[in-house]
Structure formats: C-alpha cells, structure tokens
Write a protein that holds these residues in place. Structure first.
Motif, mmCIF file in Angstrom:
data_model
loop_
_atom_site.group_PDB
_atom_site.id
_atom_site.type_symbol
_atom_site.label_atom_id
_atom_site.label_comp_id
_atom_site.label_asym_id
_atom_site.label_seq_id
_atom_site.Cartn_x
_atom_site.Cartn_y
_atom_site.Cartn_z
ATOM 1 N N THR A 1 0.839 -1.206 0.000
ATOM 2 C CA THR A 1 0.000 0.000 0.000
ATOM 3 C C THR A 1 0.874 1.256 0.000
ATOM 4 O OG1 THR A 1 -1.592 -1.237 1.289
ATOM 5 C CG2 THR A 1 -1.938 1.120 1.142
ATOM 6 N N ARG B 1 0.296 1.835 11.422
ATOM 7 C CA ARG B 1 -1.163 1.738 11.450
ATOM 8 C C ARG B 1 -1.758 2.400 10.231
ATOM 9 N NH1 ARG B 1 -3.076 3.345 17.448
ATOM 10 N NH2 ARG B 1 -1.537 2.153 18.576
ATOM 11 N N ARG C 1 -9.103 -0.178 -8.886
ATOM 12 C CA ARG C 1 -7.654 -0.197 -9.151
ATOM 13 C C ARG C 1 -7.359 -0.044 -10.647
ATOM 14 N NH1 ARG C 1 -4.214 -2.086 -5.315
ATOM 15 N NH2 ARG C 1 -2.966 -3.141 -6.891
ATOM 16 N N ALA D 1 -7.746 3.534 -11.342
ATOM 17 C CA ALA D 1 -6.605 4.273 -10.786
ATOM 18 C C ALA D 1 -5.334 4.104 -11.611
ATOM 19 C CB ALA D 1 -6.336 3.819 -9.349
ATOM 20 N N LEU E 1 -3.564 1.334 -11.428
ATOM 21 C CA LEU E 1 -2.681 0.437 -10.684
ATOM 22 C C LEU E 1 -2.700 -0.973 -11.280
ATOM 23 C CD1 LEU E 1 -3.483 1.475 -6.996
ATOM 24 C CD2 LEU E 1 -1.329 1.837 -8.215
ATOM 25 N N PRO F 1 -1.109 5.534 -13.130
ATOM 26 C CA PRO F 1 -1.721 6.543 -12.266
ATOM 27 C C PRO F 1 -1.606 7.943 -12.856
ATOM 28 C CG PRO F 1 -0.491 5.002 -10.943
ATOM 29 C CD PRO F 1 -0.207 4.640 -12.381
ATOM 30 N N MET G 1 -5.999 8.332 -4.922
ATOM 31 C CA MET G 1 -6.672 7.179 -4.343
ATOM 32 C C MET G 1 -6.515 7.185 -2.824
ATOM 33 S SD MET G 1 -6.941 3.458 -5.765
ATOM 34 C CE MET G 1 -7.349 1.992 -4.830
ATOM 35 N N PHE H 1 -6.902 4.600 0.368
ATOM 36 C CA PHE H 1 -6.968 3.161 0.630
ATOM 37 C C PHE H 1 -7.704 2.877 1.933
ATOM 38 C CE2 PHE H 1 -3.530 3.900 -2.241
ATOM 39 C CZ PHE H 1 -3.461 2.781 -3.057
ATOM 40 N N GLU I 1 -6.779 1.187 4.728
ATOM 41 C CA GLU I 1 -6.014 1.523 5.942
ATOM 42 C C GLU I 1 -4.531 1.293 5.702
ATOM 43 O OE1 GLU I 1 -6.957 -1.041 9.220
ATOM 44 O OE2 GLU I 1 -7.391 -2.723 7.919
ATOM 45 N N TYR I 2 -3.735 1.527 6.716
ATOM 46 C CA TYR I 2 -2.284 1.328 6.660
ATOM 47 C C TYR I 2 -1.644 2.062 5.494
ATOM 48 C CZ TYR I 2 -3.383 -2.490 9.823
ATOM 49 O OH TYR I 2 -3.844 -3.233 10.868
ATOM 50 N N SER I 3 -2.156 3.209 5.147
ATOM 51 C CA SER I 3 -1.602 3.862 3.970
ATOM 52 C C SER I 3 -0.698 5.032 4.326
ATOM 53 C CB SER I 3 -2.730 4.338 3.059
ATOM 54 O OG SER I 3 -3.293 5.528 3.569
ATOM 55 N N TYR J 1 2.541 6.974 5.904
ATOM 56 C CA TYR J 1 3.936 6.610 6.142
ATOM 57 C C TYR J 1 4.277 6.875 7.600
ATOM 58 C CZ TYR J 1 4.013 6.593 1.090
ATOM 59 O OH TYR J 1 3.734 6.322 -0.218
ATOM 60 N N ARG K 1 -6.542 9.215 11.151
ATOM 61 C CA ARG K 1 -5.593 8.764 10.124
ATOM 62 C C ARG K 1 -6.231 8.826 8.738
ATOM 63 N NH1 ARG K 1 -4.047 5.020 14.138
ATOM 64 N NH2 ARG K 1 -5.307 3.370 13.246
ATOM 65 N N ARG L 1 -4.100 14.222 2.224
ATOM 66 C CA ARG L 1 -2.954 13.926 1.360
ATOM 67 C C ARG L 1 -3.392 13.770 -0.099
ATOM 68 N NH1 ARG L 1 0.531 8.712 2.817
ATOM 69 N NH2 ARG L 1 -1.415 7.709 2.251
ATOM 70 N N ALA L 2 -4.549 13.110 -0.276
ATOM 71 C CA ALA L 2 -5.058 12.930 -1.635
ATOM 72 C C ALA L 2 -5.484 14.272 -2.231
ATOM 73 C CB ALA L 2 -6.221 11.951 -1.631
#
Lengths: 253, 253
Positions: free
Chosen positions: A148, A253, B51, B54, B56, B74, B80, B82, B84-86, B88, B140, B147-148
């Motif tokens: 990701t 996370r 995807r 996008a 991808l 892209p 995009m 996501f 979760e866990y996207s 940094y 988060r 950010r997007a």
C-alpha cells in the motif's frame, strides 16, 4: 531499578574473581584485580612495548571501519536490488546461501594467499563477516515495505526512482539498521579473531596474544575488558539511533 | 472532467494457471462532480475495478479514460484513498500530506501552505507535527484524505476508506466527506460493501453482481442532502439494494 539489578552480577563476578585469585595465588593463571586495574587506568601508556591500549584499540577500530563500511557499501545496494527485483534475487540467492554458512575465519588462509599478511587480509575477513547480516536484513526490510505504501506513492505521482528514495528505503531503514548493528558486532569479533592469528603486529587481538606469549595474564584480561567495552559502547550508539529515528517500527497503522 | 469506463473486463491468471474472471464488460460514464458508490458482495471485483480506474492494474479488455485520454498508469487527475495502513509511519502528519507536492518538486513554503490548508479542511489543524501512530483510526483517514486532496486531483478514488472504523466514527466520517465533497467539488468513485453507507453518500449507486462482476443495476438516489438515514424513502431504496445484494450472495452459498 532493572539497571541497578543488572549491575549485581558484574560486581559479584569481580568479587568472586578476586577471591579465587587470592586463593589460587598464581598470576600466570588468574591475576589479582589490582594488577589489571592499573593497566586499564593508564590507557595511554605503553603496554609490553606494543603501544598503548588506546593505540591498539584505534588500530582495531580503523580496520573494522574499513571492512564494515565496504561490506555495507556492497550489501545495502545489492540487498535493495534483491528485495525489489526477484530476478536479482534468483540470480544471487543460491550462491549466497552456499557462502553464508562459511565462518569468516575459514577465509583466513585464502585471504593470506591472496592479500598476504597485512591490513587488506584483515579487512577482507571483516568484510566477509559483516556482509551477510547486512544483506539479509536489507532484503527482508525491502520485502517488508507494505505494498500500500508503494501504491500510495505511485498514485501520488512518484517515479520508480522516487518510490525507491521516498518509500522503499525509508520503509526498510529500520531493518537495514538492525542489519548494520548485527554486522558491526560480527565485524568486531572478526577483527579481534583475525588479529590473534600470526601476522598482525598491532591491534587489541594482537596485544592479548602477545601478552599470552609473555605470560602477562593481567594484560589479557584488561584487553578483553576493553574489547567488551568498545563493543558495548558502539552497540549502545546503534540502539540510540534506532530509538531516535526508527521508533515508528512496530507502530505501523 | 469526464471519466468513462468502456467495456472493461478483467481476468486473473493464478499461479497454477487457472483463470479467474473478476470483472465482465463494465461500462459506466461518470459525470463531473458526481458521487458514485460501487456496491457489491465481497469478492465481486469492486476493488479491482477501482484499481483499474486508478491505473494500478490494467484491464484485460476494454479501457478507462479521463477527459478522453486512456488511463494506463496513475494519473495526476486522480488520487486514491486506501482502506487503511496507507500513511507513512516515519513521516509526520504534515510530511505525509506534503508528499505528493514534494514528488512534483514544489518548494517547501508552498508545500507547507498547502498542507496547512488541507489539514484545516479535514479538521486536523494543530496536528501537523504528530506521527500517524499517535492518531485514532478516523484521524488517520482524514490525513489520507488531506494527502489525496493536496495534489488537487479532479477525481477521488476511495476503496472502502471507512471500512476499518467503528460505526460511530464511520457515520461521522461520512458527514465530513460530504462536507468536503461539497466544498471541493470533486468527482468521487467510492467502493463499499455497506448499503447504508452507499445510500447516505451517493448520487448513483452501481450494484455489481457476484463474480465475475457485471453491473446489475444502477440506482439513482434523490439528491436531497443531508439525508435522513431512517426516512421511509431511503428505507425503500435500502430494502431494494439489500434484496439485490442478498440475491447475489445467495448464489454462492
């Protein structure tokens, strides 16, 4: 509290050592504390005509730095390539798996045959010792970078190169750092071991072997303590950097 | 801005050479500033469709185009978000939001200004210096939205962005998203398996069938907002959608 608890055993060992030394009363077997401490307390004065403790330590450290830096310079780029491109991994994997179990010291005869006695041979042994932990951790670290994270970078417009510098390398950095830490520990063992062998005329390993030949057991023990302390200080340095810069690991996370 | 999906099909080939048809002949044209939800039972290929849009993944046949230009990778016109866990973990909230602009070589002061603006928009003013692990799940995802938005795309692609949140936070985030959508005038393609979420958010809901995903029906929702989740009108739409989803899910059991 745990820190204090950790000091109990060294103190007991020192007391036990002194007691045994007094009972044995043989400086060629186990010297008394009071003959070791003066050696440690005057690190700048000459020991047995080999130079001071500090001189010898600096020589060993210099060798380690060369070998270790060389290993890192090869292992990190190679590991990033192997972690990112399965073609590279398939190409190198078997060869590295065969070489990896060979103890670094098994390369000593070959190193002497190729590079003769001298710094090059020692640096080569250190290089062999350090390269595998750095390489394997780098490969693991790069593979552990979440897909990701890479896709986010791509969708935000990152080029292949930017994915590498902005996502893959920072994402793998904590694991690479662990590899460097382990690699440095092994380098330190390798330099001392390599200096014990015939050839070198300086370094901490040489110093304690020379002291053995002269029956100066107190110098051997002082040397071992210095070797241990330097290893400890460097490792603490690695840990401090880890805590400061890579504290995020395990908190994704 | 026009987004069109033209007769897109996708077939995966697994490691043991089995082929799996994920999507079959999907066509859809999305209007400017429209909010589309793609709804379907799990495994229907809705994420795969997103995807492909996008850039991808590539379609096995058919094409996606934005403003008449085929999407092959892209595009800066789309961003995009996501599930979760996207984020940094080694970057602060602000640094996460600034990444897209950093990749484009925008200078630091402008990046900071942009980050400030979009963090303010998602309600995270004052959290610039925090790290992702210090934030709750909802916060988060707000960062991910900021950010997007920071790369100023005209289309937002969202892959079950609130799927990992608890029910209350999820409702809250849905309100917030509508607020942001109304303010920024983006076109949104939003994948979800929650009927409730789709009815609350969308202008049109695209219902996909069980694998291979085809368009079963496109349901247009009356454009009043904010919507009363418990009103009769939406209750009926919801019932209709639930029946369709159940019908599809029953096919597999």
């Amino acid at each position: 509290m745990t820190r204090r608890l950790g000091l109990v055993l060294p103190i007991l060992l020192i007391i036990g050592w002194e007691v045994v030394a007094i009972i044995v009363n043989n400086p060629f077997f186990l010297p008394k504390l009071e003959t070791v401490i003066p050696v440690l307390l005057s690190p700048f004065s000459d020991v047995l005509g080999t130079g001071s403790l500090v001189d010898n330590a600096l020589v060993s450290i210099e060798r380690v730095v060369f070998g270790f830096a060389l290993a890192a310079a090869v292992a990190i780029p190679l590991g990033i390539g192997m972690g990112r491109f399965s073609v590279l991994n398939d190409f190198f994997d078997i060869t590295l798996e065969i070489l990896r179990p060979v103890p670094p010291l098994a390369w000593v005869p070959l190193a002497l045959a190729w590079f003769k006695i001298g710094i090059v041979s020692i640096v080569f042994i250190i290089f062999i010792g350090a390269i595998f932990p750095i390489l394997l951790n780098t490969v693991d670290g790069v593979r552990g970078v979440k897909n990701t994270w890479i896709e986010v970078g791509t969708t935000l417009g990152a080029s292949e190169r930017q994915v590498l510098t902005k996502v893959v390398i920072p994402g793998a950095a904590p694991t690479i750092w662990t590899g460097l830490r382990v690699g440095f520990g092994i380098s330190w063992m390798c330099v001392v071991a390599a200096e014990l062998l015939p050839g070198p005329t300086s370094g901490l390993g040489y110093l304690i072997m020379y002291a053995y030949n002269l029956g100066e057991i107190n110098v051997i023990i002082a040397g071992i303590i210095v070797i241990g302390l330097i290893g400890l200080v460097v490792d603490q340095g690695f840990k401090a950097v880890e805590k400061r810069w890579f504290g995020w690991r395990g908190l994704e996370r | 801005m026009t987004l069109s999906i033209n007769d897109v099909s996708k077939t995966f080939v697994s490691d043991d050479a089995e082929t799996i048809d994920a999507l079959s002949h999907i066509s859809l044209s999305v209007n400017n500033e429209e909010f589309i939800c793609i709804l379907g039972p799990s495994g229907c290929g809705k994420t795969t469709l997103l995807r492909i849009v996008a850039g991808l993944e590539s379609a096995s046949s058919g094409s996606v185009s934005v403003d008449g230009i085929p999407v092959t990778r892209p595009s800066p016109k789309m961003a995009m978000i996501f599930q979760e866990y996207s984020l940094y973990p080694w970057r602060t909230v602000e640094e996460n939001v600034m990444l897209g602009l950093e990749l484009r070589g925008v200078n630091k002061p402008d990046r900071v200004t942009a980050a400030e603006k979009f963090l303010d928009l998602v309600g995270l003013k004052g959290f610039e210096r925090r790290y992702p692990h210090e934030l709750s799940g909802g916060m988060r995802q707000r960062v991910a939205v900021a950010r997007a938005l920071a790369i100023e795309p005209s289309i937002l692609l969202m892959d079950e962005p609130f799927g990992a949140l608890d029910a209350q936070t999820r409702n809250r985030m849905q309100y917030e998203l509508l607020r942001i959508w109304e303010k920024t005038k983006k076109t949104i393609l939003f994948v979800t398996h929650s009927v409730d979420e789709a009815v609350f958010l969308a202008d049109r809901i695209v219902v996909l069938t069980q694998r291979p995903g085809r368009i079963k029906e496109i349901v247009t929702i009356p454009s009043v907002r904010p919507r009363e989740r418990t009103s009769d009108e939406f209750g009926q739409i919801r019932r209709h959608l639930l029946d369709m989803i159940k019908e599809e899910s029953d096919l597999v059991q």
